[in-house]
Each structure stands twice: as structure tokens, then as C-alpha cells.
Enzyme design. Structure first.
Site, PDB file in Angstrom:
ATOM      1  N   LYS A 147       0.874  -1.173   0.000  1.00 43.21           N
ATOM      2  CA  LYS A 147       0.000   0.000   0.000  1.00 43.21           C
ATOM      3  C   LYS A 147       0.905   1.215   0.000  1.00 43.21           C
ATOM      4  CE  LYS A 147      -3.887   1.973  -0.062  1.00 43.21           C
ATOM      5  NZ  LYS A 147      -5.101   1.531  -0.775  1.00 43.21           N
ATOM      6  N   SER A 216      -1.470  -1.020  -4.234  1.00 46.68           N
ATOM      7  CA  SER A 216      -2.584  -0.069  -4.318  1.00 46.68           C
ATOM      8  C   SER A 216      -2.141   1.204  -3.615  1.00 46.68           C
ATOM      9  CB  SER A 216      -3.852  -0.652  -3.701  1.00 46.68           C
ATOM     10  OG  SER A 216      -3.646  -1.000  -2.365  1.00 46.68           O
TER      11      SER A 216
END
Lengths: 357, 357, 357, 357
Positions: A147, A216
Site C-alpha cells: 500500500k 494499491s
């Protein structure tokens, strides 16, 4: 070495931490949580506050070294949920191997490094360290989940005020740049590509990718959170993993082939971690798609909805981890796929090792 | 009796009528076109001008009795395309049956009848007449495709000015009411439900449906366009059809079972006509979905993206007809499915008749 | 020299050409129409088929030399409508000047030139020619309206297949590039900037702009449609024009000052042509706005809604021409403004000439 | 009686509580905060997690009796910010009156009462109690701000499982029903309408409204948070308030008239609290708007963008409180308006009391 268990719990909202009750019902405590990997019901884009809300709800409730990876966007049939990766080194002699995981965090990524070599190398180094910590070879790694930050309007203005041009002046586009840098860092660290290839890819070539990378981006963090998942013969638990690649956004065959391998191994699918993207060429198998010219819905949302349906169909329920924006995570238009599955304890007949399809 | 051929041609935009060239390249003329059934790349909702544009481009180019059915929304992997149904009564002695089609139009549906008994009965009567025209039994019908009007803001205000409350005061909701009335009209006409059931369903019960109904609504017309597709032993051509039902939005098994029947019959899938909707209960297989609480993307768009991916995967390309809003078209949360397929000419071994799965 | 009248007619949809009835009711025919400048109710972005539909409806109904400029997006209080500019050289001795207009078209803009010098120069040359045709000086021009192409996914892929990198690989972004090139072409032609400044601006500098440029882009054309509006003492009709600039997206004072000038001139506002954009700095008057980080609604839609409300308030109705994306059309975050107004015939007291505020 | 001060602070995100530093810089502590009334940058609709995030950030930092009212949606030029209402009963002899406020909460609104008489009466009673607490007459109240719940999919399913039909089966529509019930409760409590009128209005009549009501709904609470703002001669501080009504979404004149009253009173506008909605008739001043037929952007978002621009222009900055969905908060298509302003201390010349325009 850290053997892990996986607990997947549907959520009623981004701030639902009831999975902690399920956790304690299974004899674990919040301190055992290595990582919370969740799908939240925002737009998965720049102004997705569902991720921030989830992080705000979870981070005070888990240990300081645990990481959170919230991926926004549960389009179509996807069900919001969290996956808890729980440290458990219990030795089960009926298993000759098991799933292991390690988590960590890069240093803060300064806005000027976002989407650039600085970020790529920070991810590369953190992944490398975690693989060493796990005591497995790069080949035994089946998923690296990252992330990573994005550039906000404030970041962009701040850089320009300092005379620095950001990797992108568009906040939505900066998400893609950040995913790209993280993914290439993963590929580097796993030895899948070399430095030159990585730098060329970062400059815009889509010819390099990792089938084990899942990145992401979000506004809710300024470091990269990293989770490495692999299979180790030092561990002994019922979880296994394999990875493969969807070659386009409706490559059901790839998912079914992976499911077949699991079945042949006597396993049951516990979770799929899949990346989705709209083919940058504007076509799939020669036919035009319209995801890139839809000014009402971002392409990443379209792609998650499509790939999410296939993934849910293969798992049999919608609580699957499908994340949008697959730059260098599988080939262009496709996406990386990791399957975590559970096998029965059959100590005398060694189970299939985590396989590369 | 009208035997038909099917020509599926990708489009470069809603107003692309180049399929007419393909048509003439195949020895047909525009006058042979019975129906143009297309997927256009709008939002599929109220303000979808891609449908209107397609109708404006096609209607002057085909015969006055031909109908157009444009369904907006090519979310995810769906490819914009048109399906031309072409009248061709050529007798091929190597086929003991063949696909037949008839098209027609209801009278104008006044706004006060939209979504109500008036519309339902108009569709029922038109379908009944077309089935008689085809000379087949209701059992041999595999698809009734209806394009029906919606209520615009102007319609709603006009009704209220006349003291009449419309079926819905919300334009997007009126699309659902219109699809419901059309679908129940189809179910009535095919003898699947009786009048009482139809009226109860129209009043809100979701306990009655047809697996052969496919209705979509749009602002570009004020009548209902109707296409009936069946298999007749009076015809002799290589096309066949079957119908089935997805029981939920990722019921891949239903599609695969249909594909298996086609394969067993030695056929090749030429097209799938599938309806998609988000489960009105807010859950699928017990897990929460978020399509109904997403205030940025309408639920029909989510559902088309999800079901479209499964359908494309089964056909092998994205030029499939997946339409959103499946009120009474398959059970709640599911959707009706029709497969049109082609078989080789094997006159001595009669092919599987269009089957009900 | 072509004196013009202006007819503004609300529409019931993008394909509503009923304004032609109003036209004939006023003693004109379709052949008198120089230009149709309309606001249609699409998203104003890449996949806005309302513009294409309007063009398809209007173009067969007006003369071959007339141009259409449809700008999508009637967010907020904006009312869809068309503005017909009607050639009328009737000499009214009670007016010592009048509004004049000329229209034309550039050659086809090849995709490789879009957003680049080629497009800029094509617009520059066409504007220059039209100003000469009108027989007025550049100073008497109050509006140059351009509708220009964008890059579709097909264009982008086609260029890359030929080894050419497009001005932008993103279709939405290509709209901005096209507007920028057109606007700088206008500024060049009106003598507001020199070639070096124009080229620097095209390369990304936002330091040059025209307050008389209004450019919008769309997929429905491959040339640039150009309309030049000015005031000439050779004409004698009741219409006048002035131009000014909003310095930010709620610069109501600029609009009110323009309205005051009109009032002082004894005039009544007939139409406002205003460009709107979200400030690229991410702030307005020091406070953060969120238009650029909203991944659900494109920034141009936000900006039109905001500026549209101010413009409607000043005109007193929503049928105003507010177009989004103001690159080099007024300063960054602001927008160009042209007011067309009507004065009473007072031949002995010459009316205010079209003024620069 | 509680005299109040107002602190308006821009935010960098929904979870930005830096206003607390500004607060302490002004000599107050978090315990002095009566209410946090903020605009957050979500979609303002069902799945707006920016509100939940703001509540999660603020509620642990303020006193248990303080209320939060977060209204999502900063479309167009609106700037995310918080307004802190701070209790301060300091007596300033140079003021013969001052702004006062009281806050409270209704009991939990059960889902079956949402949008119905139960909610309406709960709000009515809480408002009544707060007005009594303030020791002012209903006429001296200039704003009642309510944040109220909505129905989630889970609520709707839960009710239906219990055989109860909710006020609406659509989550977005339930927001409107909740605002309506709250607003009618306010109107009842202030003596603006009687019970019969209130019940008729709740059943769908749009003929009753309060110009002092401002209600917004969200998923982040299950009670109604209530803030009552008035002017009392028992208080003595520089703040004043007045209220008026926009009669449609671009009624700039109403805002300017209010600004004129403030100016005549020697005051400076500190904040505007304005409600916005798209006219339910589909037209404004006889011209069609498209907010209700836009299936890509909800009507409340359009309305906030439009009204927000006017309000920002009048205040001179974008940190204004404009909230969407004005059912019974001003007439249909219009909205209630409250202006809080500050006057100089002129004890000998009494300032204008809070006026009804």
C-alpha cells in the site's frame, strides 16, 4: 520465520472492527495480527475516505508493527471484508510446510520521490529485508502486497512551489505512478527484472511486470506498507499459496486453471488476491472496450467490477481481494493472481508445494 | 414463419452503421434486416443519449417495419456492437429446424400507463400476435426482447399537471417500472404466469418472472419495440437457441452449463442475451454487496460490469448483449439468459432442439 | 460584412430542432443560420454523445457553410438551449453599428497535430481570415468560439502504432490540450500574444491567455469549427457585445460590472458566453477546493455548475452559454466572458461601442 | 442562556482537527465547544465516508454533550471547513444582545420511525426543549440545524424481515425522507405550521416549510443531532443572525438583500448556512434544468455546486455552509438561509436585532 493463519471476515462498513471478536473467538489476540488487508467500499480513487476511515478504526486496535492495507472499491459483486493475517508458529507435524508472512514499512516517501526511483528502491529494499527475515528464497514468495501513497493537490502545489515537477500533476494519475514504482521495486527485489529494465519500465515501458506484485495507493499513508507472503518448509500449517497471471480482464481460464491446481492438491481456496486493469490499448482480444473513455466512471472501477465477478465466481463468494490498477502487476491489461488455499493434514503424502503456474 | 441469420458486428461509436457493409458483403440488403439489437456505450440510464444517437443513425437506414433495440451501458469488458437479425427463409435441407424471429411494436404507451397494467397488456398482446405470426408454440420461444419507454421529467410534470400520479416520480426508477411491466407482459403472453400473479407482481411482488424476457428502457421511443426469437421445425438453418437463468450475479455455473449443452449439441455460441441486476436484498450468497448504496454509480451499471465479464468469458469475446435491470427477468438478483448458437449441417442426426435448461 | 441577429431557444433534448420553427416565425429561414451554438445535457467530457446527437440533428437542417458548436454539460441550474446566429444585413438607420459574425472551418486536424502547433496555427489562420472577411479590426472582435476535436482511444492507439506519441495518451486530457491549442491560436490571431509566447504556453506555461477565446472539444468532429463575433460600424442593428474576464470561479463582481456597463448603455443582456475552470492550483482565494481530487465528477463539470449559477443569476435565466475547460481562455482558474446585449434604437445618441472592460 | 462565538477554520481533510489549535490560540479549550458544524468533501450521499471519518476524528476530542453536524459535499468552489460554536458567556457591556446557541440530541430514531411521525416528533420535542433552555422566544431563533440518520440497506432488509415497510426502500431517497421529517419537526416546534399541515407535508405535500430549518442526513449516526441558534438580549457579544429564503437555486437577490441588511447594520458576514435543492418540477423560472435526469451525478450534488457558488461570491470565500436536499427547508426548489454576522461594539447605538427578511 512466521507461520500465519488467515481469517477473512465480512464487514458492515469501513470502520467495522468486529473481526477482532472473531479473532478472539479463535483463540488469538489483536497482538497476533501481522496485517489487516481489507476491501473497503469507497471509489478506490483519490477521494476515497473509506480507506482512511478503516485505517483510523484498525490502527489503534492492533500492534504497532502490524500493517494495514486497505484497497478501496467493491464494485459489482465484491463484498467488503477484511483479511487478518495472524502470526501462529504452532508446529503441526502433519504438515511439512506452511504459509509464512512478514510485514514492514518503508521510510516516508517524500512527494518528489513518489512514482520515481526513490520509491522503487525503498520498496525493493524493504521487500528484500522481509524476504531475508522469512528465511525463504525469492522463488518461494507468492505475493508481495504494497500500500503506497499518492500525490494530493497539496503535495503537487508544494512541489511546484519548490521548483520541482512531480511525477504527475494529476492526483488520479499519481496513484498509477505510485503503484508502478512499488511494483517495479517488488519485481527487482524478487529478481524478476534488472535495474535497467526497471528504470525503463518506470519511464513508461509496459514490458516488465511481476505476477506476484499487488500494489494499491491511497491518501491515508505516507510510507509504503509491505506484506510478503510465501511458503516455507520451516513452517507447518495447512495454508499454501500459488501465483499465476490473468492475461486479460476476462481470462477466466487462468483462474480456473489455478483452481484446478488447488483441487489436485486436495485444497480449498481460502482467498484470491487479484489485480485488475483496463487494457491500455483500448481493446481486449481485438474488440474495443470503453473503460478508458468513460468520463463518468474511472477505468479502475470498471476493471474491479469485471475481474471481481470472475474471481467471486471461482471462489464462490464475493469476499475476494480484487484491487484496481495493475501497472507492472501482470502484463498490460492483465493482472497478478495469488491464491491462498488450505489443505488437509496428510503428513505422509507431502502436499504440492506452492506452485508457479 | 421467418427464418433468420445473425450478424454481430463491433461498432466504433453509437452512430456507426458500418455493419451494413458487412451485411451487403454477406449478400443481404438493409431491407432484409428485421431488427438491430445493439449495445451502446452510454450510462444505460435516463440521460443516455448514445441510444438515441444509435436509433437516429439506424432507423433511416433500415426498413419501416424493422425494429431497433439499443441497450446502453458497456461497462467493464463489454464491447459496443450491433446484432443484426436478418430475414432469410432459404431452405437448407441439411437442417430440420432453424431460428425464427418476428418483430413488432405496441401502440404508443401514454405516460399514465407506463409501468402499469396498460403497458403490460400492450406488450402481452403484441408478443402474442408475434408468436402466432411465427407459427410456433410459446414453448419454442427462447427470447422476447423489448425496448420500452421511460418517464422523463417533462412526462412526470405533465401528468401531475393533469392530476395524475405517475408510476414513479423519479425518472431512473421509472425505467425499472417500465421494464417490470414489459417483462410481466411477456410472462403473461408465454403462459408463464396468470393475470392475478402478473398484477400482484406489478404491485411490487418479486415472486414472478420469465427466463425468456429481456426488457430495457430508454427515452428514445414512446412505443415498445418487440422482438420474439424461437426455434421452428418449419425453418431450416444452422441457428439454434436455448434459454436458462442466472440465479445470482455471479452464477457462472448456469452459463457454463448452457455452454456445455451447446457443446454437446456440436454447436458454437454465436451470442448471449443476458439480463443483470444487483440483488435487491443487498446481499449475494449471504454477503453484503454495495451496488445499492453507491451514490456515484447506479446499480445497473455495476451489475452489467459484473455479469458482462462472466458472459464475455464464456463467449470468448466482449461483444455480448448484457442488459441491466432484470425486474421479473429471472429471479430477484439473477437474470434471464438466452444463448443463440450455430450447429453444423448434419441432416441425418437431428440436432438438439432449443432446450430449456 | 454580415450583420447578425441572435435567437436563443430552450431545447427539450439534444436533438430538438424546434428552434427552426421559432426562426421561421421570425421571418427567417434555415439558410439564414450562420451558426448553431448550443448547450447540450451530456457530461461535456469524452463520452458525451449529446453533442454528437445535436450535430446529427442540426447539420442536415442548416446550410453547408453554417457551423455548429455544441458544448456539453448543463450542470446545476443551466438550461439546455441553442443560440442561432442569423445573418441579417438589414440596414436600420437608427443604429450606427451592429453585431457581425463570420464562420468557418479549419482543415481536418490530424491526430498527430492535436494539441500542438499544427492545430494552433490552423485555428490562427482561420480566425485571421474570418476577421478579414468581416472587415473589422482585431480590437472589435469580442468572441472567437471554437469547437475542436479530441483524441479517442482509437486515435491514440493509431498514432502509437505509427510510432508517434500523441499530445496526451489520456482522452479526457486530450480535450484540454485541444482547447489550449485552439485558444492560443485565437490569441495569436487577435495579436494578444506573439509566437514565442504561444509556443511556451502550448508547452505548459499558463501565463498567456485571451479573454475573447472560448474553445470546447468533442469527439463529434475532426476539424475546428470557428465563429468570430464582433461589432462593426458598417452594420446597423440593435445588438452589441463586450468582453471581460472572471478572475476566479466565483468572480461575480466581473459579471456584475459587465452588466452595469450594459445597463449604462441602456441595453438588455441577451446572452453570456463564459468559460469556467477549476483553479489548477487547487485553491481559490487561498482556500482549498476539491474539484481536482474528486474522482467521481470531473473538474470541468464542477466548474460549469458553479460558474453557471453566477451567470444565470446575472442574466436572470439558466439558458446561458457556460463552457468548461478554460485553458488560456482567461487567466488560470478564471475564464473569458462575452456579453451580447441589445440596445434601443437611438440614432441621434450613438450607443456605447462594444467595450473592453 | 449560552452566548457563543464562532470560529471557521478550513480543513485539509475530513479528519483534520487542527481547528483545535486555533481554538486554544484564541483562549478557548475543547470543552468550550458546543458544536462542530462542518463541510466535508464526500459526495454528500449514502456512501459518504468523509462524514463518518470527520465524526470519528472530532467526537473523541470534544465534550460528551457537544454535537457534530457534518454535511458532505463541497462541489464546485466550496472549501472544506469546520465551524466551531464556542460557549462564551463573557458579558461585553458594549453589546445589548448577542448570539446564543444550545445543542442536544434526540433519542435513537428506530429505522421504522425514520422519515415518519416518530422522527418528526422527536425533533420537534428536542428543539422545543432547547429553545426553552435558551430562554428566547421562537421568533428569536434564526437557525435550527439537524443532522439525522438515513436507512442503510441493512436497515431496509431488517425492517422487511420484520414485516415493516420502511419510509423508502431506496437508501438515497431515505436521506430525503429523513431531512423532511426533521425539517417539519423544526417547523412545528417554531410554531410555523400546525400538526395537520405537518402530517400532510410528511405525506408528500411540499406546501409547508421553514426558512430556519437546515437538515442533513448521514449514515454516521442513529439519533438526530440538533443545534439551535438565536439572538438573545440576555447575551452580549458581537454576533448577530438573520434568516431569509432563496426562492430558487439562483436567487442571488435574496442573498444580496441579506448582505445589504448586514451592511446597513454595520456588520460583516461571518458565515452563511444555506440549503440547496434542484427544483422538483424539473424547471427553474420556466426553463428546464437537468439535475433530476442526470444518472451520473445526484441532484443534491448539482444543487450544492450551484448554490455554493452564489453563496461563496456573497461571502467572498468558499468556506460557506451549503447543504443539499432542502425538503421543507425553504420552498420547493429554494432553500433556507441564515446569516451570522459580526457588528462593532456600539453600545449607545443599539444594533439591528436579528431580523426576519
Amino acid at each position: 520465520m512466521t507461520g500465519v493463519r488467515l481469517l477473512t471476515v465480512p464487514t458492515t462498513g469501513p470502520d467495522d472492527t468486529d473481526a477482532l471478536d472473531t479473532l478472539s473467538g479463535n483463540g488469538y489476540s489483536a497482538d497476533d495480527v501481522l496485517a489487516v488487508v481489507g476491501k473497503t467500499e469507497g471509489n478506490g480513487c483519490v477521494n476515497d475516505f473509506s480507506r482512511t476511515l478503516a485505517a483510523a478504526a484498525w490502527e489503534p486496535r492492533i500492534g504497532p508493527d502490524a500493517v494495514t492495507v486497505f484497497s478501496g472499491g467493491t464494485e459489482g459483486v465484491l463484498a467488503p471484508h477484511v483479511n487478518l493475517l495472524i502470526a501462529d508458529d504452532t508446529h503441526d507435524p502433519r504438515h511439512d510446510r506452511g504459509l509464512v508472512a512478514a510485514v514492514g514499512e518503508t521510510p516516508v516517501i517524500p512527494p518528489e520521490d513518489l512514482g520515481r526511483v526513490g520509491q522503487m528502491e525503498a520498496v525493493r529494499d524493504t521487500v528484500a529485508k522481509l524476504v531475508v527475515d522469512l528465511g525463504i528464497s525469492a522463488d518461494d514468495v507468492h505475493l508481495v502486497l504494497v500500500k503506497c501513497p499518492l500525490l494530493t493537490s497539496t503535495d503537487i502545489t508544494g512541489l511546484r512551489d519548490r521548483g520541482i515537477e512531480p511525477a504527475s500533476g494529476d492526483t488520479y494519475e499519481s496513484m498509477a505512478r505510485s503503484r508502478a514504482a512499488s511494483s517495479l521495486g517488488i519485481a527487482l527485489s524478487l529478481g524478476e527484472i534488472d535495474e535497467d529494465t526497471a528504470r525503463a519500465a518506470l519511464a513508461g515501458q509496459r514490458t516488465a511486470w511481476s505476477n506476484r506484485a499487488s500494489a494499491s495507493s491511497g491518501a491515508e499513508l505516507n510510507t509504503c506498507h509491505v506484506l510478503v507472503l510465501g511458503v516455507s518448509t520451516e513452517a507447518s500449517n495447512p495454508l499454501r499459496a500459488l501465483h499465476t497471471e490473468m492475461t486479460d480482464a476476462y481470462d477466466l481460464a487462468a483462474l480456473q486453471k489455478a483452481a484446478d491446481v488447488v483441487a489436485q492438491d486436495g485444497g480449498r481456496i481460502r482467498q484470491l488476491f487479484v489485480k485488475a486493469e483496463s487494457d491500455p490499448s483500448g481493446t481486449i482480444r481485438g474488440l474495443r472496450h470503453t473503460m478508458l473513455t468513460d468520463s463518468d466512471i474511472n477505468a479502475t472501477r470498471h476493471a474491479r467490477a469485471a475481474v471481481g465477478a470472475l474471481t467471486a465466481a471461482v471462489k464462490g463468494d464475493g469476499a475476494v481481494y480484487v484491487s484496481g490498477g495493475a501497472e507492472h502487476q501482470g502484463r498490460p491489461g492483465g493482472g497478478s493472481v495469488t491464491v491462498v488455499y488450505e489443505v488437509d493434514p496428510v503428513p505422509t503424502a507431502p502436499s504440492n508445494r506452492g506452485a508457479d503456474l
